[in-house]
Motif scaffolding. Structure first.
Motif, PDB file in Angstrom:
ATOM      1  N   MET A 188      47.803  28.258  35.011  1.00 50.61           N
ATOM      2  CA  MET A 188      48.850  29.185  35.426  1.00 50.61           C
ATOM      3  C   MET A 188      48.779  29.461  36.924  1.00 50.61           C
ATOM      4  O   MET A 188      49.805  29.531  37.617  1.00 50.61           O
ATOM      5  N   ALA A 189      47.552  29.612  37.455  1.00 49.49           N
ATOM      6  CA  ALA A 189      47.390  29.842  38.888  1.00 49.49           C
ATOM      7  C   ALA A 189      47.933  28.659  39.689  1.00 49.49           C
ATOM      8  O   ALA A 189      48.610  28.823  40.711  1.00 49.49           O
ATOM      9  N   GLU A 190      47.648  27.451  39.205  1.00 48.34           N
ATOM     10  CA  GLU A 190      48.138  26.253  39.896  1.00 48.34           C
ATOM     11  C   GLU A 190      49.666  26.173  39.834  1.00 48.34           C
ATOM     12  O   GLU A 190      50.322  25.823  40.817  1.00 48.34           O
ATOM     13  N   GLU A 191      50.247  26.492  38.682  1.00 54.37           N
ATOM     14  CA  GLU A 191      51.702  26.444  38.515  1.00 54.37           C
ATOM     15  C   GLU A 191      52.395  27.498  39.390  1.00 54.37           C
ATOM     16  O   GLU A 191      53.450  27.235  39.976  1.00 54.37           O
ATOM     17  N   MET A 192      51.805  28.687  39.454  1.00 52.57           N
ATOM     18  CA  MET A 192      52.402  29.750  40.266  1.00 52.57           C
ATOM     19  C   MET A 192      52.409  29.366  41.735  1.00 52.57           C
ATOM     20  O   MET A 192      53.370  29.637  42.469  1.00 52.57           O
ATOM     21  N   ALA A 193      51.317  28.737  42.192  1.00 51.44           N
ATOM     22  CA  ALA A 193      51.251  28.312  43.587  1.00 51.44           C
ATOM     23  C   ALA A 193      52.240  27.184  43.873  1.00 51.44           C
ATOM     24  O   ALA A 193      52.918  27.173  44.912  1.00 51.44           O
ATOM     25  N   LEU A 194      52.332  26.219  42.929  1.00 52.27           N
ATOM     26  CA  LEU A 194      53.173  25.049  43.133  1.00 52.27           C
ATOM     27  C   LEU A 194      54.661  25.391  43.112  1.00 52.27           C
ATOM     28  O   LEU A 194      55.435  24.947  43.966  1.00 52.27           O
ATOM     29  N   HIS A 195      55.078  26.195  42.133  1.00 56.32           N
ATOM     30  CA  HIS A 195      56.510  26.412  41.914  1.00 56.32           C
ATOM     31  C   HIS A 195      57.069  27.675  42.573  1.00 56.32           C
ATOM     32  O   HIS A 195      58.256  27.734  42.882  1.00 56.32           O
ATOM     33  N   PHE A 196      56.182  28.669  42.777  1.00 56.23           N
ATOM     34  CA  PHE A 196      56.687  29.951  43.262  1.00 56.23           C
ATOM     35  C   PHE A 196      56.012  30.428  44.545  1.00 56.23           C
ATOM     36  O   PHE A 196      56.348  31.489  45.075  1.00 56.23           O
ATOM     37  N   GLY A 197      55.038  29.650  45.050  1.00 52.53           N
ATOM     38  CA  GLY A 197      54.359  30.015  46.286  1.00 52.53           C
ATOM     39  C   GLY A 197      53.528  31.272  46.180  1.00 52.53           C
ATOM     40  O   GLY A 197      53.293  31.965  47.177  1.00 52.53           O
ATOM     41  N   VAL A 198      53.045  31.568  44.982  1.00 52.68           N
ATOM     42  CA  VAL A 198      52.249  32.775  44.741  1.00 52.68           C
ATOM     43  C   VAL A 198      50.790  32.379  44.565  1.00 52.68           C
ATOM     44  O   VAL A 198      50.458  31.538  43.719  1.00 52.68           O
ATOM     45  N   ASP A 199      49.913  32.995  45.361  1.00 53.24           N
ATOM     46  CA  ASP A 199      48.478  32.745  45.223  1.00 53.24           C
ATOM     47  C   ASP A 199      47.874  33.742  44.247  1.00 53.24           C
ATOM     48  O   ASP A 199      48.113  34.956  44.340  1.00 53.24           O
ATOM     49  N   PHE A 200      47.090  33.205  43.311  1.00 49.35           N
ATOM     50  CA  PHE A 200      46.506  34.062  42.287  1.00 49.35           C
ATOM     51  C   PHE A 200      45.126  33.535  41.924  1.00 49.35           C
ATOM     52  O   PHE A 200      44.947  32.326  41.681  1.00 49.35           O
ATOM     53  N   ASP A 201      44.122  34.418  41.901  1.00 48.55           N
ATOM     54  CA  ASP A 201      42.748  34.042  41.580  1.00 48.55           C
ATOM     55  C   ASP A 201      42.477  34.361  40.115  1.00 48.55           C
ATOM     56  O   ASP A 201      42.386  35.536  39.737  1.00 48.55           O
ATOM     57  N   PRO A 202      42.341  33.350  39.242  1.00 50.40           N
ATOM     58  CA  PRO A 202      42.146  33.624  37.816  1.00 50.40           C
ATOM     59  C   PRO A 202      40.827  34.307  37.487  1.00 50.40           C
ATOM     60  O   PRO A 202      40.659  34.826  36.387  1.00 50.40           O
ATOM     61  N   SER A 203      39.904  34.344  38.452  1.00 45.45           N
ATOM     62  CA  SER A 203      38.613  34.974  38.165  1.00 45.45           C
ATOM     63  C   SER A 203      38.733  36.483  37.985  1.00 45.45           C
ATOM     64  O   SER A 203      37.820  37.121  37.438  1.00 45.45           O
ATOM     65  N   VAL A 204      39.836  37.082  38.417  1.00 44.87           N
ATOM     66  CA  VAL A 204      40.001  38.530  38.260  1.00 44.87           C
ATOM     67  C   VAL A 204      40.411  38.897  36.838  1.00 44.87           C
ATOM     68  O   VAL A 204      40.410  40.084  36.468  1.00 44.87           O
ATOM     69  N   LEU A 205      40.735  37.930  36.022  1.00 43.19           N
ATOM     70  CA  LEU A 205      41.153  38.193  34.640  1.00 43.19           C
ATOM     71  C   LEU A 205      39.948  38.442  33.735  1.00 43.19           C
ATOM     72  O   LEU A 205      38.834  37.980  34.035  1.00 43.19           O
ATOM     73  N   PRO A 206      40.112  39.152  32.639  1.00 40.55           N
ATOM     74  CA  PRO A 206      39.006  39.372  31.701  1.00 40.55           C
ATOM     75  C   PRO A 206      38.444  38.037  31.212  1.00 40.55           C
ATOM     76  O   PRO A 206      39.183  37.212  30.651  1.00 40.55           O
ATOM     77  N   ASP A 207      37.142  37.825  31.467  1.00 37.42           N
ATOM     78  CA  ASP A 207      36.458  36.584  31.098  1.00 37.42           C
ATOM     79  C   ASP A 207      37.081  35.357  31.750  1.00 37.42           C
ATOM     80  O   ASP A 207      36.850  34.218  31.318  1.00 37.42           O
ATOM     81  N   GLY A 208      37.885  35.566  32.788  1.00 43.48           N
ATOM     82  CA  GLY A 208      38.548  34.458  33.453  1.00 43.48           C
ATOM     83  C   GLY A 208      39.566  33.750  32.576  1.00 43.48           C
ATOM     84  O   GLY A 208      39.886  32.576  32.791  1.00 43.48           O
ATOM     85  N   GLU A 209      40.090  34.480  31.590  1.00 39.11           N
ATOM     86  CA  GLU A 209      41.015  33.880  30.625  1.00 39.11           C
ATOM     87  C   GLU A 209      42.408  34.496  30.743  1.00 39.11           C
ATOM     88  O   GLU A 209      42.550  35.679  31.054  1.00 39.11           O
TER      89      GLU A 209
END
Length: 255
Positions: A34-55
């Motif tokens: 999801m992080a990769e898709e958000m960056a590719l299609h919408f130019g949004v940077d997101f770090d998945p490590s902030v999610l519970p258990d990284g999930e």
């Protein structure tokens, strides 16, 4: 209200002539994806490590035909042309065909690969029911006991042309079976054709759909759980796949 599941699961572990491929992206993999898709299609940077258990979310990807599991064949499945006009695809069919009163006919006493109109007439007389227009007719062949095995695709009872027309003459537009096909097993049809040279024995139930518009539900299950042969509603709305000759359904009986 009591609801009885009449559907066969789409199961990648079951035996199929055309195997099902089921790939699972875990919630952890889904977060990275999801992080990769958000960056590719919408130019949004997101770090998945902030999610519970990284999930985040799991994602299932399947490769299968529309004739795997419990599904509904549309008129366009029977051919590109019909005597009544252009055959409709599954996304074009009227939804009120697929939520109707239903009757279940027992074909388990049949001795051949098909039953005819006389067999169905006698079965209706036995249970004391006459179909009404747009009723859904279910055929209990017992074949669902072999689902997930090669035997399921070679041993079952279908309808001949007279039986199919017998139901359509009564206003039926949806016919369901717990077998792999509404026609006889491939081997039985081809054996009879080779013996007789009669092309009419090849897929007569399906090819009736070139002259008369109807749908069929194939690969139902659990018909022996129905407490009575009629007096219930079947709901089997097909998945809306644009331009498709068939669509999956979660068929149920509502008591």
């Amino acid at each position: 209200m009591p609801i009885i599941d009449l559907s066969t699961a789409v199961d990648a572990a079951a035996w199929e002539p055309e195997p099902v491929i089921h790939d699972v992206m875990t919630p952890a993999q889904g977060a990275v994806h999801m992080a990769e898709e958000m960056a590719l299609h919408f130019g949004v940077d997101f770090d998945p490590s902030v999610l519970p258990d990284g999930e985040l979310l799991s994602v299932d990807t399947l490769k299968l035909t529309t004739h795997t599991g419990t599904h509904i064949d549309a008129p366009s499945h029977y051919g590109s042309k019909a005597s009544y006009g252009v055959p409709r695809h599954i996304d074009e069919m009227p939804l009120d065909w697929f939520h109707r009163p239903a009757v279940c006919l027992d074909l388990r006493s049949a001795t051949g690969p098909t039953v005819d109109a006389d067999f169905l007439d006698k079965e209706l007389a036995r249970i004391g029911y006459q179909p009404q227009p747009l009723d859904i007719v279910l055929l209990h062949t017992g074949a669902s006991a072999w689902a997930g095995t090669p035997r399921y695709f070679t041993e079952f009872t279908g309808l001949d042309g007279s039986a199919t027309n017998f139901l359509l003459d009564r206003g039926i537009r949806v016919i369901g079976t717990d077998a792999f096909s509404l026609d006889a097993p491939f081997g039985a049809m081809l054996k009879r054709y080779n013996e007789t040279g009669d092309r009419g024995v090849l897929w007569p139930a399906h090819f009736t759909g070139r002259d008369r518009e109807f749908c069929q539900i194939e690969r139902l299950a659990n018909l022996d759980a129905l407490p009575q042969p009629y007096g219930f509603t079947v709901s089997c709305l097909p998945i809306k796949i644009k331009g498709a000759g068939a669509g999956w359904t979660r068929a149920v009986a509502i008591l």
